[in-house]
Scaffold this active site. Structure first.
Site, short mmCIF file in Angstrom:
data_model
loop_
_atom_site.label_atom_id
_atom_site.label_comp_id
_atom_site.label_asym_id
_atom_site.label_seq_id
_atom_site.Cartn_x
_atom_site.Cartn_y
_atom_site.Cartn_z
N TYR A 1 0.83 -1.20 0.00
CA TYR A 1 0.00 0.00 0.00
C TYR A 1 0.87 1.25 0.00
O TYR A 1 0.64 2.19 -0.77
CB TYR A 1 -0.92 0.00 1.21
CG TYR A 1 -1.76 1.24 1.35
CD1 TYR A 1 -2.84 1.46 0.51
CD2 TYR A 1 -1.48 2.19 2.33
CE1 TYR A 1 -3.63 2.60 0.63
CE2 TYR A 1 -2.25 3.34 2.46
CZ TYR A 1 -3.32 3.55 1.61
OH TYR A 1 -4.08 4.68 1.73
N LYS B 1 1.07 4.30 -2.89
CA LYS B 1 0.82 5.71 -2.62
C LYS B 1 2.07 6.56 -2.84
O LYS B 1 1.97 7.75 -3.20
CB LYS B 1 0.30 5.88 -1.19
CG LYS B 1 -1.13 5.39 -1.00
CD LYS B 1 -2.10 6.14 -1.90
CE LYS B 1 -3.55 5.81 -1.60
NZ LYS B 1 -4.49 6.59 -2.45
#
Length: 250
Positions: free
Chosen positions: A154, A158
């Site tokens: 994750y 990002k």
């Protein structure tokens, strides 16, 4: 409820707009006069969100699409049509260790969090550039700069968003298209509530404000970046995290 005309005549596409930050963003943009295209995966939730906006006098419609699918993402762009504002908010997070993150999980997170914005910008930003104006706002995460023992995939997805922000600002800025990212810290959303359950109160001890944020607070920042008040802001990553702590309080 405050009403503004700052975005009158503008059309916005907001991904992940059926709950949490995205829903607040869509409502805020509508309240400032924009026509809003809401995206999500659930038709019923999308139609309910549209009804809330139209009940306030706004102009909105919903398009369902799966951003994990490249073809469906491009269909979303085509059905949305020419837009002046693109808010890439939809996100997928699976907070597991690296060893417990299989290839399918990694691919899903990269597809939704990084590839989908890439495809949407590729499809919609050239039209903005031709018209000489546009604003693209990406929703990042402090996970891109604050490592943790879990969630590496994750965080990587990002971090990619932040890099793309700077590249796109350089690529499209001279044509009147601004690209910026807002990077929220902990925010009380339905997804976070479902993930943390009875431990949700711990979010309020993670920053200098002593509380987690509200979706409406992030929506205000997105609307600022989307609107004329931020006309000289381009390629920025705006941290909205209440002030990070290096360690949690005792």
């Amino acid at each position: 409820m405050s009403i503004s005309t700052a975005l009158q005549g503008r059309k916005a596409l907001v991904t992940g707009a059926t709950s949490g930050i995205g829903k607040s963003v869509a409502r805020n943009l509508s309240r400032q006069g924009a026509t809003v295209v809401l995206h999500g995966r659930d038709q019923a939730r999308g139609e309910a969100a549209v009804k809330e906006i139209t009940a306030e006098g706004g102009n909105a419609r919903f398009i369902a699409a799966d951003l994990a699918d490249a073809d469906d993402t491009l269909r979303l762009a085509a059905e949305a049509g020419a837009v002046d504002i693109l808010v890439c908010n939809a996100g997928l997070y699976e907070f597991t260790s690296t060893a417990a993150t299989d290839a399918a999980s990694f691919d899903r997170q990269i597809a939704v969090n990084t590839r989908a914005p890439f495809l949407l910008v590729g499809a919609l930003a050239p039209g903005m550039a031709e018209r000489g104006r546009g604003s693209i706002v990406l929703v990042g995460s402090r996970a891109a700069r604050q490592p943790a023992p879990i969630g590496a995939a994750y965080g990587a997805s990002k971090a990619g968003v932040e890099v793309l922000t700077r590249y796109w600002a350089a690529e499209f800025g001279a044509s009147g298209v601004r690209v910026n990212t807002v990077s929220p810290g902990p925010v009380h959303t339905e997804g976070v509530q479902a993930m943390l359950g009875e431990h949700i109160a711990a979010l309020d001890a993670t920053n200098a404000r002593g509380r987690a944020g509200a979706p409406a607070e992030i929506a205000e920042i997105v609307s600022f970046l989307a609107g004329p008040a931020s006309s000289y802001v381009n390629g920025a990553v705006l941290f909205a995290d209440g002030g990070e702590r290096s360690t949690l309080p005792a």
